[in-house]
Structures are given as C-alpha cells and as structure tokens.
Design a protein around this motif. Sequence first.
Motif, PDB file in Angstrom:
ATOM      1  N   UNK A  22       0.823  -1.219   0.000  1.00  0.00           N
ATOM      2  CA  UNK A  22       0.000   0.000   0.000  1.00  0.00           C
ATOM      3  C   UNK A  22       0.850   1.259   0.000  1.00  0.00           C
ATOM      4  N   UNK A  23       2.116   1.116   0.416  1.00  0.00           N
ATOM      5  CA  UNK A  23       2.983   2.267   0.601  1.00  0.00           C
ATOM      6  C   UNK A  23       3.157   2.616   2.065  1.00  0.00           C
ATOM      7  N   UNK A  28       5.629  -1.845   3.231  1.00  0.00           N
ATOM      8  CA  UNK A  28       6.934  -1.436   2.695  1.00  0.00           C
ATOM      9  C   UNK A  28       8.044  -2.262   3.332  1.00  0.00           C
ATOM     10  N   UNK A  29       7.959  -2.475   4.640  1.00  0.00           N
ATOM     11  CA  UNK A  29       8.954  -3.300   5.320  1.00  0.00           C
ATOM     12  C   UNK A  29       8.908  -4.735   4.799  1.00  0.00           C
ATOM     13  N   UNK A  57      -0.237   8.071  -4.587  1.00  0.00           N
ATOM     14  CA  UNK A  57       0.519   7.214  -3.668  1.00  0.00           C
ATOM     15  C   UNK A  57       0.786   5.845  -4.289  1.00  0.00           C
ATOM     16  N   UNK A  58      -0.203   5.305  -5.007  1.00  0.00           N
ATOM     17  CA  UNK A  58      -0.001   4.016  -5.670  1.00  0.00           C
ATOM     18  C   UNK A  58       1.083   4.128  -6.741  1.00  0.00           C
ATOM     19  N   UNK A 174       4.426   5.929   3.637  1.00  0.00           N
ATOM     20  CA  UNK A 174       3.331   6.896   3.694  1.00  0.00           C
ATOM     21  C   UNK A 174       2.367   6.483   4.796  1.00  0.00           C
ATOM     22  N   UNK A 175       1.954   7.437   5.633  1.00  0.00           N
ATOM     23  CA  UNK A 175       0.955   7.176   6.670  1.00  0.00           C
ATOM     24  C   UNK A 175      -0.420   7.577   6.141  1.00  0.00           C
ATOM     25  N   UNK A 176      -1.357   6.627   6.148  1.00  0.00           N
ATOM     26  CA  UNK A 176      -2.715   6.887   5.697  1.00  0.00           C
ATOM     27  C   UNK A 176      -3.474   7.633   6.800  1.00  0.00           C
TER      28      UNK A 176
END
Length: 400
Positions: A22-23, A28-29, A57-58, A174-176
Amino acid sequence: MTTIVADALGPDTPRRIGVAVSGGGDSTALLHALIGAGFAVEAVTVDHGLRPESLTEAEDVGRACAALSVPHTILCWPGTEAAGNLMDAARRARLRLIGAWARRRGIDTVALGHTADDQAETFLMRLSREAGLEGLSGIRARFRAEGVLWVRPMLTVPRAALRDWLRARDIGWVDDPSNENDRFARVRARKALRALRPAGVTAERIGAVVGHLAAANAALDRLLGQWVAAHVTETGGELQVPEGDFAALDPELRRRFVLDALIWIAGTDYGPRGAKLAAFLAAPRDATLHGCRIRFARGRMVLSREARAVAGLVAARDAVWDGWRITGPVPEGARIAALGAGGLAQCPDWRATGISRAGLLASPAVWMGETLLAAPLAGVGTGFVARNLRGSFADRGFSR
C-alpha cells in the motif's frame, strides 16, 4: 527482519512470490524483507479511490518498486461506491482483485503485511462483539482463498519495530490519515491498545494469548474433522449425516459443523447470524438458513443449497456459477443456471445420483434458451462435468 520473514515463510514457499504493497510502513517493510530474503518479488497495489491522493501514492509505490527492479501493478476498486461496512468491503475487494491478478501472473503465494499490532487490534474488535473461541483465535498466518495461498509472515512483529527497521535503512513510507479516523472500529481498537499499554497489555502479550486460544481452537477443529470423515457423506455439493450421529455430537462441535457446512454450501466468507444459528441448534428441524436447506428424513440430516437462493442466478457458458464450473461441449450462446423443477422433470434417473431432490433443484445446468442441454449432477448430458470449485468439505479444514 529478513530472517524473521524467511523463517515464517519456511523453505517450502515458492521463491517467486507476490506482495501487496500500500505504501504504508508495514507493507513497505515486508517488500524489502522479502527482497532481502532472496525472493523473486512481484508487487501489487489496490487503489480504493477513497482519498484524492490515493492514485498518486499508488504510483509512488510503483516508482519505488521500479528502483528495486520489482514488477508492480496497480489495481483499481471504486471504494466510494461501496455500501455497508466499508472496511469489510475493501478487504473483500482486495482479496478478489489481488487473487485474480496473482492467477493471471501465475503466482501461487501472496504475502500480506499484517503485524502483531493488527493481531491485537483484531482481538479487541472481536472481544467487543462477544466473539467465541473461533473469533478470538485471531488472524490466520496463512489461508487459501481466490485460488491463492495468502501468508502473513510478520504477525509476531510489532509495528513500531518495523518502522525502526525502515528508519535504520533510510526507507520512507506513507501514513494513511484514515488510520486516525475514529469512524473505523480498527482505529478505535488501536487507540484502546495504546491506552492499555501502561497496564502491561501489549500487542505482544495479546498475541501470546491469541496463540493459546488458537491452539485450543485447532484441537476442536481436529476433533470435528475426524467426526466428519467418519459420519458425513458428501455428494454433489450436498452433505448428509445420520440423525443419531448428529444428535450425539458435542454441542460445540455440532454448532461448528452446521456453521462450516452452511458456509461451504453457500460459498460465503461468513455464516448466518449467531442468533439464527442458535435458534436452529436449540430445536433442530427442517429449516431454510443462510441460503441453504436443512431437512430431516429417513433418519438422516441433509444440508443442501436452497433453490430459491440461486433461482435468478445466470452465468455465461465458461463462467463460474455459484461456485461450480461446467466443462464439456457447451455450445456458444448457452447459459448456466439452476436445474429447477422443470429441468429435473427431464432427468429420469436422478434418484440414482444419491443427491436429494432439493439439492438437485439448486444444481448447475446448461440451458439453450428454454431447452435443457445438460445437468451433470443429475446424470444428464454426455461429456459434461460439473466441478465444485470450493473443493471437498472434508478436505477444506475447519479453521477460519
């Protein structure tokens, strides 16, 4: 982190693997840990369209994957059109879209970035709904759906540890903002978990409790599986069991059997409402429940699909119909629909199939206009085969 992920997946996991990204920090990890563990990774991002910046973001995820030489695909789902529980609708959409993507790409296994915090939050959410042992047994580390094996190799890792690992490697995420929106039950559970931390109730400790509950749940599932193998007959998507054997079953195992049977027959993710199931179990009798029919006749309990539930369901000749796929000489222009009473009247030897009349009424048939071409489960149509894509009930396992 690389070692944790590799150990969780084990040596039998295919080296080519898909990963949902998702980002955010968790996925990401996972992406970087899989690469570090030597997997040949393909990434996929679902854009729900719920925020104006979601597509950007995608695309950012795509650029980050390109820098890592990782193939990346964006799948779109119009979340703004979803009705009811948005989180649940989004989860189902992700599974459906990513599952189809994986099958097209020839990928058998897809990794998801759920963490120990997700496990703890899910536990609290289910606790608030008065869930039983099955619900409190937590998120599964692996499960099969949409023709794909889904794995969660970071369920024992706290979210904070993942972010520390990313910072140490100068990897951004990125934090949603929806992760702080109290409208969602998961966000409320997340905040409750933070409030419980001073009392020593942490994600890790809840995870340990979930592990104990899961072990107990698995033991009951094994007992049920042994009972099913000994007493339940499966024919053409229908289940039959001697009434006496069902009545003698432990009440909790009886509940589990009926619940699992209804989910399998109807092809759903969830069973009927608890109150409806409890009412049936309190006084077992002929009933219509969850799009299925339950009947007691000649000393047997018979569970089958309800004809009314599929009466208006029509599929193209090469499509899946209510979990069934028909192969054979299906001509162009034919359709797949329920056999129904009119069709069953054209199947003189249906009693020899071992399937009840009610079960055959809801079975798949091939029609050309109003003409019946084939009803494989009713013994009509040379060369036609109906395959239940849900697999065998006895082989499916009983842990959700």
